[in-house]
Write a protein that holds these residues in place. Structure first.
Motif, short mmCIF file in Angstrom:
data_model
loop_
_atom_site.label_atom_id
_atom_site.label_comp_id
_atom_site.label_asym_id
_atom_site.label_seq_id
_atom_site.Cartn_x
_atom_site.Cartn_y
_atom_site.Cartn_z
N SER A 298 83.18 50.54 29.81
CA SER A 298 84.51 50.44 29.50
C SER A 298 84.76 48.94 29.42
N SER A 299 84.19 48.06 30.24
CA SER A 299 84.51 46.95 30.39
C SER A 299 84.11 46.18 29.32
N CYS A 300 83.25 46.59 28.36
CA CYS A 300 82.56 45.80 27.43
C CYS A 300 83.29 46.22 26.06
N SER A 301 83.63 45.07 25.12
CA SER A 301 84.12 45.33 23.88
C SER A 301 83.16 45.52 22.91
N ILE A 302 82.16 44.95 22.96
CA ILE A 302 80.83 44.96 22.14
C ILE A 302 79.67 44.82 22.96
N VAL A 303 78.68 45.70 22.77
CA VAL A 303 77.37 45.72 23.54
C VAL A 303 76.44 45.18 22.44
N VAL A 304 75.81 43.89 22.65
CA VAL A 304 74.83 43.53 21.71
C VAL A 304 73.58 43.53 22.33
N LEU A 305 72.57 44.43 21.84
CA LEU A 305 71.17 44.60 22.25
C LEU A 305 70.20 43.73 21.19
N ASP A 306 69.92 42.65 22.19
CA ASP A 306 68.96 41.60 21.29
C ASP A 306 67.38 42.10 21.57
N GLU A 307 66.63 41.65 20.79
CA GLU A 307 65.26 41.72 20.69
C GLU A 307 65.05 43.34 20.90
N ALA A 308 65.61 44.01 20.01
CA ALA A 308 65.78 45.59 19.97
C ALA A 308 64.27 46.09 19.83
N HIS A 309 63.53 45.17 18.91
CA HIS A 309 62.32 45.53 18.47
C HIS A 309 61.15 45.74 19.44
N GLU A 310 61.49 45.04 20.63
CA GLU A 310 60.67 45.10 21.41
C GLU A 310 60.46 46.30 22.28
N ARG A 311 61.54 47.17 21.99
CA ARG A 311 61.41 48.56 22.47
C ARG A 311 61.28 48.76 24.02
N SER A 312 61.68 48.03 24.97
CA SER A 312 61.55 48.02 26.34
C SER A 312 62.41 49.46 26.60
N ILE A 313 61.83 50.01 27.81
CA ILE A 313 62.39 51.30 28.14
C ILE A 313 63.95 51.38 28.36
N HIS A 314 64.42 50.06 29.08
CA HIS A 314 65.81 50.01 29.46
C HIS A 314 66.53 49.75 27.80
N THR A 315 66.09 49.03 26.99
CA THR A 315 66.72 49.07 25.62
C THR A 315 66.75 50.57 24.86
N ASP A 316 65.69 51.30 25.01
CA ASP A 316 65.90 52.52 24.41
C ASP A 316 66.94 53.57 25.17
N VAL A 317 67.05 53.28 26.60
CA VAL A 317 68.04 54.23 27.30
C VAL A 317 69.16 53.54 26.91
N LEU A 318 69.62 52.31 26.89
CA LEU A 318 70.98 51.70 26.36
C LEU A 318 71.35 52.16 25.07
N LEU A 319 70.38 52.16 24.09
CA LEU A 319 70.66 53.07 22.66
C LEU A 319 71.17 54.41 22.82
N GLY A 320 70.41 54.83 23.90
CA GLY A 320 71.06 56.35 24.26
C GLY A 320 72.50 56.58 24.42
N LEU A 321 72.68 55.44 25.62
CA LEU A 321 74.21 55.35 26.44
C LEU A 321 75.07 54.90 25.22
N VAL A 322 74.85 53.90 24.32
CA VAL A 322 76.06 53.63 23.70
C VAL A 322 76.16 54.61 22.55
N LYS A 323 75.01 55.39 22.05
CA LYS A 323 75.15 56.36 21.08
C LYS A 323 76.28 57.52 21.61
N SER A 324 75.83 57.70 22.89
CA SER A 324 76.68 58.97 23.59
C SER A 324 78.13 58.48 23.76
N ALA A 325 78.41 57.29 24.07
CA ALA A 325 79.67 56.55 24.25
C ALA A 325 80.42 56.62 22.88
N LEU A 326 79.58 56.37 21.86
CA LEU A 326 80.21 56.41 20.41
C LEU A 326 80.62 57.68 20.22
#
Length: 735
Positions: A179-207
């Motif tokens: 909630s403290s973030c107005s925008i989440v920018v996931l950089d270097e997403a092509h590397e597909r680190s495990i935490h980037t994938d989890v973040l993608l799931g978290l922001v999708k759930s939030a949206l």
């Protein structure tokens, strides 16, 4: 260089590396390659290296406003205003990482919250934050800050917050979530680190839950359709592409596969140093051991060149023709006099290298020197090293792959992907035309996979499982992910967390699990600290866990086998590696001159300083998050039996007994894997070998090894862990 040419070898053998130049064809990019077109010079991350181009002066750095992404500022801001999700493909050199967050701040998106920009690697988050702060003329920690594990340079004034993706996942479990973030920018997403994938799931759930959040996914490769589809397709995720700034890069291949990639890299580096115009060199190697090995070999060759320079300064260096790697005859070549051959400096960079040593790669080489950077894949996209004109690519990478059924982690040497090879070659053309030497055949490149497999498909899942539970995710298998991890990996993670009491039999988080999730370390390490309270040795276990959490080598190796130096051996503890780490840290910490102590005992002072920082932060978390009013200690090393007993009770899932038949082998008690003590272990040469050990990890290279092992009494197993081990033979108890 001409097509099908062979560079002569500097040691006189000649034709050591037969390479095929692509000639004018190199101006045409391969599918997925960076664009090979001429463009103005891009601004390096930190100054220039001072090397002059052949026949010209050093390129002048340009201002950030000259970067390609500035031509798309209006389109980017319009897309963010009109769409909740924007996928931005920014090719190498476009300036997306440093400039897009500044666009968002200038357009007012930080009025109602922070713009959180994630990076897969700590060094990228720290270095980019420093660069952006300099451009915005503010101090790091003010308007621009960074937050990585065990290091937080942010304040209430921070509006552009660079973070590792894992740290934002951890912050998501806190009181305010995203909630403290107005925008989440996931950089270097092509590397597909495990935490980037989890973040993608978290922001999708939030949206999906209607959160007032906007998301920007930034990728350096064109394989962005996965992200667009993940967020519901083009109707829900807007796709933008920004061209990069890439100068022509000439590509070269070996005619046949190289049998020894390290020797091939050594030969290529020396040939290029002697024969090519000034410009720094970047060598991609699979892992840290390869970097250490090639670094030693280059230092030896550097001494030979220096000797030639002293003894015969005016005599030309000559090499005669001979059979090369492909059996080619290169004829003969005459080199300049030894006195005119520049010296060189070797700069390593890999993820676990202390940050102050990582920063050396950004500094220019001294006058009259060429900088040779030896790197893992960390240098593919995460960071930009100024001055690079030549890239040497072994085409290999080491991946840690966890077997989903057994949990054994295999450090596997695999060929890289076409996308990674493209990024590696592109490093030579960031500031000026460059050359990339691929130490593999062109036919091998054609057979490479398009992309590397996502980390979530090949890693151990217990940390992620616990974090998702702490976020309130009831059914982990239904959590939205771009790629679903193997079901066996999830089951194994849940089983482990249940065994240590973090989950109950209904797969719900327990009070123990909530405590473990509060610490930014592996659940097993958190559990070690929790159990240490029972044995009143929290201070000692804090030191051990801090040392294990640095991910940095503590010992300065003293030979090709990376043996512990003789000066270090006096600090080692006969009972094993955990206590050796504890003794090293304790004696270093008590020393009045810590730097001299580290130098005397061949220790990595920077790594020990990092361990001290981690220990202090873990101590504060144990006190504040767990409410521990007193950090207990068992006293001196005469009482360290309590430490071993505490570690055994916590690490009962990682115990092994000596094989009755093959005395040098061990059998893990719960997973029934056969393994040997790692050669780096204090216990490796102990005779007779310990009857029972605990270990930090089971890894596979050429065979299974137990790393970081400590001897324990087999009789302690049924005493301390009766629910898991039976009396007598310490066999696993019936389920």
């Amino acid at each position: 260089l001409k097509s099908s040419s062979s560079l002569p070898c500097p040691d006189g053998r000649g034709g050591c590396l037969y390479i095929r130049g692509m000639g004018d064809e190199s101006a045409v990019p391969e599918p997925g390659e960076p664009p090979q077109k001429k463009a103005r010079l891009s601004n390096p991350a930190r100054g220039t290296n001072g090397a002059k181009e052949a026949g010209g002066a050093s390129p002048a750095p340009e201002s950030p406003s000259d970067l390609p992404v500035h031509g798309f500022r209006k389109q980017i801001l319009e897309a963010v205003r009109e769409h909740r999700v924007v996928v931005l493909v920014g090719e190498t050199g476009s300036g997306k990482t440093t400039q897009v967050p500044q666009f968002l701040h200038g357009a007012g998106f930080t009025h109602d919250g922070v713009v959180a920009v994630t990076q897969p690697r700590r060094i990228a988050a720290i270095s980019v934050a420093g660069r952006v702060a300099a451009e915005m003329q503010c101090d790091v920690g003010g308007l621009v800050g960074y937050h990585v594990r065990f290091q937080n340079r942010t304040s209430r004034e921070t509006r552009l917050k660079y973070m590792t993706d894992g740290m934002l996942v951890r912050e998501s479990t806190g009181k305010y979530g995203l909630s403290s973030c107005s925008i989440v920018v996931l950089d270097e997403a092509h590397e597909r680190s495990i935490h980037t994938d989890v973040l993608l799931g978290l922001v999708k759930s939030a949206l999906d839950d209607g959160a007032p959040l906007r998301v920007m996914v930034m990728s350096a490769t064109l394989e962005a359709h996965h992200f667009v589809n993940f967020f519901g397709g083009p109707k829900h995720a807007h796709l933008l592409t920004v061209p990069g700034r890439q100068h022509p890069v000439q590509l070269f291949y070996t005619a046949v596969p190289e049998p020894d990639y390290l020797e091939a890299a050594l030969v290529a580096v020396l040939q290029l140093h002697l024969l090519r115009p000034p410009g720094d060199m970047l060598v991609f190697l699979p892992g840290q051991e390869d970097i250490d090995g090639l670094g030693r070999l280059l230092e030896e060759k550097r001494k030979v060149l220096a000797e030639r320079r002293r003894e015969n300064p005016q005599e030309p260096l000559t090499v005669s023709g001979g059979g090369g790697a492909a059996g080619a005859d290169s004829g003969s070549a005459t080199l300049p006099p030894a006195i005119k051959v520049d010296d060189f400096v070797v700069r390593p960079i890999f993820a676990s290298l202390p940050f102050d040593q990582q920063e050396l790669v950004f500094q220019p080489a001294p006058p009259g020197f060429r900088k040779i950077v030896l790197a893992t894949n960390i240098a593919e996209t995460s960071i930009t090293i100024p001055g690079i004109r030549y890239v040497v690519d072994t085409g290999l990478v080491k991946l840690k792959i966890c077997h989903p059924q057994t949990g054994v982690e295999v450090l596997q040497l695999v060929e890289t992907s076409k996308a990674s090879a493209s990024q590696r070659a592109g490093r030579a053309g960031r500031e000026a035309p460059g050359e990339a030497y691929r130490l593999y055949a062109e036919s091998a490149h054609a057979k490479m996979p398009a992309q590397m497999p996502a980390e979530i498909l090949r890693c151990e899942m217990s940390s992620v499982y616990l974090q998702l539970k702490a976020l309130g995710i009831a059914k982990i298998p239904s959590f939205p992910l771009v790629d679903k991890p193997p079901q066996e990996a999830l089951v194994k993670a849940a089983h482990f967390l249940c065994r240590i009491g973090a989950l109950d039999r209904r797969d719900e988080l327990t009070e123990v699990g909530r405590k473990l999730a509060m610490l930014p370390i592996h659940p097993l390490h958190s559990y070690c600290l929790l159990i240490a309270t029972e044995f009143e040795c929290v201070a000692e276990v804090l030191s051990i866990v801090a040392m294990l959490s640095t991910e940095t080598p503590f010992f300065v190796s003293s030979g090709p086998g990376r043996e512990v130096a003789p000066a270090t051996r006096s600090l080692l503890h006969d009972d094993g590696d955990h206590l050796s780490l504890l003794r090293i840290y304790t004696k270093w910490k008590k020393s009045p001159d810590q730097r001299s102590f580290a130098r005397k005992h061949a220790l990595n002072h920077s790594a020990l300083e990092r361990a001290a920082t981690i220990r202090q932060q873990l101590k504060e978390l144990v006190q504040n998050a767990w409410g521990a009013t007193h950090i207990t200690s068992c006293g001196g090393d005469k009482n360290w039996s309590a430490v071993r007993r505490s570690l055994l009770k916590a690490c009962f899932t990682q115990t092994a007994r000596r094989d009755d038949v093959q005395q040098s082998a061990y059998l893990t008690l719960l997973s029934h894997q056969k393994a040997k003590l790692h050669p780096s272990s204090v216990l490796f040469r102990k005779r007779p070998p310990p009857a029972c050990v605990i270990y930090a990890e089971l890894v596979t290279t050429t065979r299974n090894y137990l790393r970081i092992a400590t001897e324990v009494d087999p009789l302690w197993l049924p005493e301390l862990c009766p629910q898991h081990f039976t009396t007598g033979a310490a066999a696993p108890a019936a389920a």
